[in-house]
Design a protein around this motif. Structure first.
Motif, mmCIF file in Angstrom:
data_model
loop_
_atom_site.group_PDB
_atom_site.id
_atom_site.type_symbol
_atom_site.label_atom_id
_atom_site.label_comp_id
_atom_site.label_asym_id
_atom_site.label_seq_id
_atom_site.Cartn_x
_atom_site.Cartn_y
_atom_site.Cartn_z
ATOM 1 N N TRP A 32 42.213 42.624 37.043
ATOM 2 C CA TRP A 32 43.419 42.983 37.782
ATOM 3 C C TRP A 32 43.528 44.499 37.957
ATOM 4 O O TRP A 32 44.570 45.105 37.712
ATOM 5 N N GLY A 77 39.795 39.501 39.331
ATOM 6 C CA GLY A 77 40.973 39.977 40.034
ATOM 7 C C GLY A 77 40.909 41.426 40.469
ATOM 8 O O GLY A 77 41.947 42.061 40.649
ATOM 9 N N PRO A 81 48.595 36.911 40.673
ATOM 10 C CA PRO A 81 48.283 37.774 39.526
ATOM 11 C C PRO A 81 49.322 37.653 38.423
ATOM 12 O O PRO A 81 50.458 37.203 38.657
#
Length: 438
Positions: free
Chosen positions: A156, A221, A371
Motif C-alpha cells: 500500500w 497494493g 485498501p
C-alpha cells in the motif's frame, strides 16, 4: 502498542536536540518522539526495539548534491542495522547517496516519505521487514523500493517519478559520471535503471548466476508510475506481486511488470495476481513497443486476474517464455480513454494519497481490493507540495472521478466484448485471455 520510556526530541526546549541523540539514550522498547522541524543528520539505528515517531512535519535532510556533479558523500539518510524497530511519520530528503538502508530483521516503516536522494530510494535487506503506507519519489539515479534477502514486503505504498528531476525531466545520460570511479555510480542511461520497485539479482552473494535469487518477497497494493525505466523490475523466486498498479513508465524500459533472469531460468514459482498495467510507456513517446507484463524469468509461474491496458496498438499484454505456466482471467485492452487526476491535495497522509489515486484505478479495474482504512494514521505532509508527474498530452487534468457506482467485473467484461454500458468509458474491444494450464 505499549512502549517503555518516552524520549522527546525537538529543536528547543527538550533534553535531546537531535534524533540520533534520542536514539543513543533510548533503551529497548523506548519510543523517541520527534517534534516538527528539519533535522540535518543521517539517522542510525543499531539497537533493537527502538520506536521513532514523528509528530507533525518531521524532515530529515541530507547533505544534498548538485545536478551534473557526482555526489562525494556516501551518506545514507536512514540506516537500520538492528531488529524489531519502527519508524513512523518522517520525511527523508536530499540524501547524498541512498535514502534508506535496512540490514536488520523484522523492522517496520510506516508513513515514511523519501524524496530526491542521489542514488537509491530504499535498499531493504535482512529478513521479515515490512513497509506500508510510504512513498518514494524523484530518486535521481536508481530505483524506488528495492527488496532483498528473504521475506520482506512493501504494501500500500507509492513509487513515483524515479529517475527524474523535480521539474519532471529525466536525468540526462552520463550525468555525474566520473571515469575510474565505482562503475555503479555513473548513470550512462540517464535514470535508465530507475524503476518504481524491484529486487536484486544477487541476493546473498555476487555470483553471476545460480540459486541466489531473493525469495519470499511481496509487493502488495503498490502504485508505481512515471518512473524512467520500468514499473517493477525483479529477479526473484517464490515471490509475489498482487493488487498493484503500474502506469506511464518508460520511455526506456516500457514494461509495467518485468521479471527476468539470465539463461539459468531460475526465477520460478512466482505469483502475479490482480494487477493493472495501465499505459506501460510514457504517453509522450507513442509508437514504441510497450509491454504490460514481461514475465520471461522462469517456470511454474501463476498469472491470474491481471489487466494490461495500452497506450496504442503496439501493446504486448503478457509475454511468457517458460513452462509450465498457469494463467486465468487475464485481460488485454488496446486502449482506454480514462485519464487519472494527479492533482493530489496537500496535507494528506501517504495512506490518504494512496487512496486518492488507488480509488481512481479501482474505477478502471473494479476488482482491485479496497485498501485498508487510513483511520488513526498520522498525516505526514511533505516539506514541499508533492511534485506533479509529467502530465499526459491532454490540455488539462481530468476531474476526480465521480462517485457513480462502477459496474462489476462481469458487466465490464461484457461491455469490452462489444456490448454497451451506460455511464462508463467502454469504447474499445477487449482481448480475453482464457485460462491455460501448460
Amino acid at each position: 502498542m505499549t512502549y517503555g520510556a518516552e524520549i522527546n526530541v525537538c529543536k528547543s526546549g527538550c533534553t535531546q536536540f537531535t534524533i540520533n541523540g534520542g536514539i543513543n539514550v533510548a533503551k529497548s522498547g523506548d519510543i523517541v518522539k520527534i517534534e516538527a522541524g528539519t533535522y540535518k543528520e543521517a539517522i542510525l539505528i543499531a539497537k533493537d526495539s527502538i520506536h521513532l515517531q514523528g509528530n507533525g512535519n518531521v524532515i530529515v535532510e541530507g547533505v544534498g548534491w548538485k545536478y551534473g556533479v557526482q555526489a562525494n558523500s556516501r551518506e545514507i539518510g536512514l540506516s537500520i542495522r538492528g531488529s524489531n524497530n519502527t519508524v513512523k511519520n518522517i520525511t527523508f530528503t536530499n540524501s547524498g547517496w541512498d535514502a534508506v538502508e535496512i540490514t536488520g530483521n523484522n523492522n517496520l516503516l510506516e508513513e515514511v516519505r523519501v524524496s530526491n536522494a542521489w542514488r537509491t530510494g530504499a535498499h531493504i535487506y535482512g529478513v521479515g521487514n515490512v513497509v506500508r503506507w510510504s512513498k518514494i519519489d524523484h530518486i535521481q539515479h536508481g530505483s524506488g523500493w528495492g527488496l532483498g534477502q528473504d521475506g520482506n514486503k512493501v504494501e500500500w505504498s507509492l513509487g513515483l517519478s524515479n529517475g527524474k528531476r523535480i521539474d519532471g525531466d529525466k536525468n540526462p545520460a552520463n550525468d555525474a559520471y566520473v571515469p575510474g570511479d565505482d562503475p555503479g555510480v555513473g548513470d550512462s542511461a540517464g535514470g535508465g535503471n530507475s524503476d518504481g520497485a524491484g529486487s536484486s539479482k544477487d541476493c546473498v552473494d555476487k555470483a553471476a548466476a545460480g540459486d541466489n535469487l531473493c525469495k519470499n518477497l511481496e509487493f502488495n497494493g503498490l502504485i508505481v508510475c512515471y518512473n524512467a525505466d520500468d514499473g517493477f523490475d525483479n529477479s526473484f523466486r517464490s515471490s509475489a506481486i498482487r493488487n498493484s498498479v503500474t502506469c506511464y513508465n518508460g520511455n526506456r524500459g516500457r514494461r509495467g511488470v518485468k521479471t527476468l533472469r539470465d539463461d539459468t531460468n531460475r526465477a520460478f514459482f512466482n505469483t502475479y495476481d490482480n494487477n493493472l498495467a495501465f499505459y506501460s510507456i510514457e504517453d509522450t513517446a507513442p509508437g514504441k513497443t510497450e509491454v504490460g507484463f514481461d514475465l520471461s524469468g522462469g517456470p511454474n509461474t501463476v498469472i491470474t486476474n491481471n489487466w494490461a491496458i495500452g497506450y496504442d496498438s503496439t501493446l504486448h499484454g503478457i509475454m511468457l517464455n517458460s513452462k509450465p505456466v498457469t494463467t486465468g482471467n487475464n485481460i488485454v485492452l488496446p486502449q482506454s480513454s480514462v485519464k487519472i487526476n494527479w492533482n493530489i491535495p496537500d496535507g494528506l497522509s501517504v495512506c490518504q494519497e494512496h487512496k486518492f489515486l488507488y480509488d481512481q484505478f479501482r474505477a478502471i479495474k473494479p476488482n482491485l481490493p479496497i485498501p485498508p482504512s487510513c483511520s488513526g494514521i498520522i498525516p505526514s505532509p511533505s516539506p514541499t507540495p508533492t511534485p506533479t508527474p509529467t502530465p499526459s498530452p491532454t490540455p488539462s487534468p481530468s476531474p476526480t472521478p465521480s462517485p457513480t457506482p462502477t459496474p462489476n467485473p462481469v458487466e465490464l467484461l461484457r461491455c469490452h466484448q462489444g456490448g454497451t454500458l451506460v455511464g462508463t468509458n467502454c469504447v474499445y474491444p477487449a482481448v480475453i485471455c482464457p485460462a491455460v494450464n501448460q
